[in-house]
Write a protein that holds these residues in place. Structure first.
Motif, mmCIF file in Angstrom:
data_model
loop_
_atom_site.group_PDB
_atom_site.id
_atom_site.type_symbol
_atom_site.label_atom_id
_atom_site.label_comp_id
_atom_site.label_asym_id
_atom_site.label_seq_id
_atom_site.Cartn_x
_atom_site.Cartn_y
_atom_site.Cartn_z
ATOM 1 N N UNK A 213 0.811 -1.223 0.000
ATOM 2 C CA UNK A 213 0.000 0.000 0.000
ATOM 3 C C UNK A 213 0.840 1.267 0.000
ATOM 4 N N UNK A 214 2.013 1.227 0.581
ATOM 5 C CA UNK A 214 2.860 2.421 0.567
ATOM 6 C C UNK A 214 3.232 2.818 -0.863
ATOM 7 N N UNK A 215 3.614 1.873 -1.755
ATOM 8 C CA UNK A 215 3.874 2.280 -3.140
ATOM 9 C C UNK A 215 2.648 2.837 -3.849
ATOM 10 N N UNK A 216 1.446 2.532 -3.362
ATOM 11 C CA UNK A 216 0.236 3.097 -3.962
ATOM 12 C C UNK A 216 -0.011 4.531 -3.506
ATOM 13 N N UNK A 217 0.598 4.915 -2.393
ATOM 14 C CA UNK A 217 0.397 6.261 -1.850
ATOM 15 C C UNK A 217 1.459 7.244 -2.326
ATOM 16 N N UNK A 218 2.680 6.778 -2.475
ATOM 17 C CA UNK A 218 3.785 7.669 -2.852
ATOM 18 C C UNK A 218 4.622 7.004 -3.937
ATOM 19 N N UNK A 219 5.414 7.811 -4.632
ATOM 20 C CA UNK A 219 6.262 7.305 -5.705
ATOM 21 C C UNK A 219 7.483 8.209 -5.819
ATOM 22 N N UNK A 220 8.149 8.161 -6.966
ATOM 23 C CA UNK A 220 9.324 8.994 -7.193
ATOM 24 C C UNK A 220 8.941 10.470 -7.097
ATOM 25 N N UNK A 221 9.789 11.236 -6.454
ATOM 26 C CA UNK A 221 9.501 12.646 -6.231
ATOM 27 C C UNK A 221 8.798 12.913 -4.920
ATOM 28 N N UNK A 222 8.535 11.841 -4.159
ATOM 29 C CA UNK A 222 7.916 11.968 -2.839
ATOM 30 C C UNK A 222 8.950 11.670 -1.758
ATOM 31 N N UNK A 223 8.627 12.068 -0.548
ATOM 32 C CA UNK A 223 9.533 11.878 0.588
ATOM 33 C C UNK A 223 8.827 11.061 1.653
ATOM 34 N N UNK A 224 9.525 10.066 2.188
ATOM 35 C CA UNK A 224 9.022 9.258 3.294
ATOM 36 C C UNK A 224 9.880 9.526 4.520
ATOM 37 N N UNK A 225 9.248 9.939 5.603
ATOM 38 C CA UNK A 225 9.911 10.105 6.890
ATOM 39 C C UNK A 225 9.527 8.905 7.748
ATOM 40 N N UNK A 245 13.853 8.337 1.146
ATOM 41 C CA UNK A 245 13.562 7.909 2.518
ATOM 42 C C UNK A 245 14.530 8.598 3.475
ATOM 43 N N UNK A 246 13.979 9.193 4.510
ATOM 44 C CA UNK A 246 14.783 9.749 5.590
ATOM 45 C C UNK A 246 14.251 9.231 6.914
ATOM 46 N N UNK A 247 15.160 8.885 7.801
ATOM 47 C CA UNK A 247 14.804 8.203 9.048
ATOM 48 C C UNK A 247 14.937 9.171 10.211
ATOM 49 N N UNK A 248 13.916 9.205 11.067
ATOM 50 C CA UNK A 248 13.998 10.012 12.285
ATOM 51 C C UNK A 248 14.090 9.099 13.503
ATOM 52 N N UNK A 249 14.576 9.638 14.607
ATOM 53 C CA UNK A 249 14.789 8.861 15.820
ATOM 54 C C UNK A 249 13.457 8.345 16.364
ATOM 55 N N UNK A 250 13.528 7.204 17.009
ATOM 56 C CA UNK A 250 12.324 6.514 17.465
ATOM 57 C C UNK A 250 11.505 7.378 18.422
ATOM 58 N N UNK A 251 10.251 7.624 18.037
ATOM 59 C CA UNK A 251 9.291 8.365 18.863
ATOM 60 C C UNK A 251 9.784 9.756 19.256
ATOM 61 N N UNK A 252 10.719 10.305 18.503
ATOM 62 C CA UNK A 252 11.295 11.607 18.829
ATOM 63 C C UNK A 252 10.679 12.656 17.901
ATOM 64 N N UNK A 253 9.774 13.455 18.453
ATOM 65 C CA UNK A 253 9.072 14.443 17.642
ATOM 66 C C UNK A 253 9.978 15.603 17.243
ATOM 67 N N UNK A 274 9.460 21.520 -4.742
ATOM 68 C CA UNK A 274 8.693 20.977 -3.622
ATOM 69 C C UNK A 274 8.444 19.482 -3.798
ATOM 70 N N UNK A 275 8.443 18.754 -2.699
ATOM 71 C CA UNK A 275 8.119 17.331 -2.758
ATOM 72 C C UNK A 275 6.664 17.162 -3.191
ATOM 73 N N UNK A 276 6.390 16.176 -4.007
ATOM 74 C CA UNK A 276 5.011 15.900 -4.416
ATOM 75 C C UNK A 276 4.158 15.538 -3.203
ATOM 76 N N UNK A 277 4.696 14.706 -2.365
ATOM 77 C CA UNK A 277 4.027 14.314 -1.122
ATOM 78 C C UNK A 277 5.080 14.056 -0.060
ATOM 79 N N UNK A 278 4.689 14.223 1.176
ATOM 80 C CA UNK A 278 5.539 13.829 2.304
ATOM 81 C C UNK A 278 4.723 12.861 3.153
ATOM 82 N N UNK A 279 5.234 11.654 3.307
ATOM 83 C CA UNK A 279 4.529 10.606 4.044
ATOM 84 C C UNK A 279 5.299 10.285 5.319
#
Length: 287
Positions: A213-225, A245-253, A274-279
């Protein structure tokens, strides 16, 4: 387990923040450190077992000690081996010593407590025999039964029975196969109110749910945090999508907010579009 996927689409690159934000205070997370003595003794124990394991393998090689492990027959040595002796070193020499503590057969519902089949071994855990007795009321600490859904009585069982009578036995399948129900939409509205977001989507949990389902929501030009402790299914789905894809620290807002601000301000690498989408991908329950 539900994975809540919140998609943030920005067109004007404006950042809005309420005055009563929960993220102003610094994020502090601490864990009890392993005592030095415990750590040293643990590593020493592994070292001693490894040394004796090599010694016992040497004795087994020369048929001085009997070997119980699965091995290739002499007439099959020229074929591709089915068993790699070195890869099974841990199982042979370390795991077998404590095998009785694992893979215990149960004979009851795997709820908060369960019953175990009693067994004994006469060859140092290589084989087991059942005694015919049952160990009653053992605390279950190795199950996915987080919320008690495996109980055969109680609130969860009663609610499941009531839902079956009302909606039938097929509602356990996916919504695209069985159809959309009012309880699905009610759940999504409840999740959205709980998270304080505009809307939400709820999926039945499964490896394919996240990875497909994630590939159905975002694609190239999008950003996943993505949270650094996300399950492998989420990681696979993010990679399959072709998004950055960029990774943030666990549960760290604070870590998430910093990455989100940088993404909105700077946009895509090189072009700064601008990113097409940020997920934002984060799990509801961590193992």
């Amino acid at each position: 387990q539900l994975c809540f996927l919140k998609s943030a689409c920005q067109h004007n690159q404006n950042v809005t923040q309420s005055n009563h934000s929960l993220y102003k205070n610094p994020f502090l997370e601490s864990f009890e450190e392993t005592p030095l003595l415990v750590a040293v003794l643990t590593y020493m124990g592994y070292g001693i077992l490894t040394i004796f394991g090599y010694l016992r393998d040497f004795l087994r090689h020369w048929n001085i000690e009997k070997c119980h492990v699965a091995r290739e027959r002499e007439e099959q040595k020229d074929f591709v081996p089915l068993y790699q002796d070195f890869e099974n070193f841990y199982t042979r020499n370390l795991y077998m010593r404590i095998r009785d503590n694992w893979n215990r057969p149960i004979c009851s519902v795997p709820s908060a407590k369960m019953d175990l089949v009693e067994r004994v071994s006469h060859d140092y855990n290589w084989t087991f025999e059942h005694t015919g007795k049952v160990v009653k009321e053992v605390i279950n600490m190795g199950s996915y039964n987080y919320l008690g859904f495996a109980e055969n009585s109680g609130a969860c069982a009663d609610a499941a029975l009531e839902s079956t009578r009302k909606y039938g036995v097929g509602v356990g399948s996916t919504r695209c196969e069985i159809g959309n129900l009012d309880i699905h939409e009610e759940l999504e509205q409840l999740v959205a109110r709980f998270l304080g977001v505009e809307s939400s989507m709820a999926f039945g949990m499964g490896f394919a749910t996240n990875s497909m389902n994630i590939p159905a929501l975002v694609s190239k030009g999008c950003l996943i945090l993505s949270d650094e402790l996300n399950h492998a299914s989420l990681v696979l789905g993010a990679r399959l999508s072709g998004s950055t894809i960029r990774v943030f620290k666990h549960n760290n807002m604070q870590s998430l907010e910093k990455l989100l601000r940088d993404a909105i301000v700077n946009g895509q690498p090189r072009t700064h579009r601008p990113w097409k989408k940020i997920l934002i991908v984060v799990e509801g329950i961590y193992r």
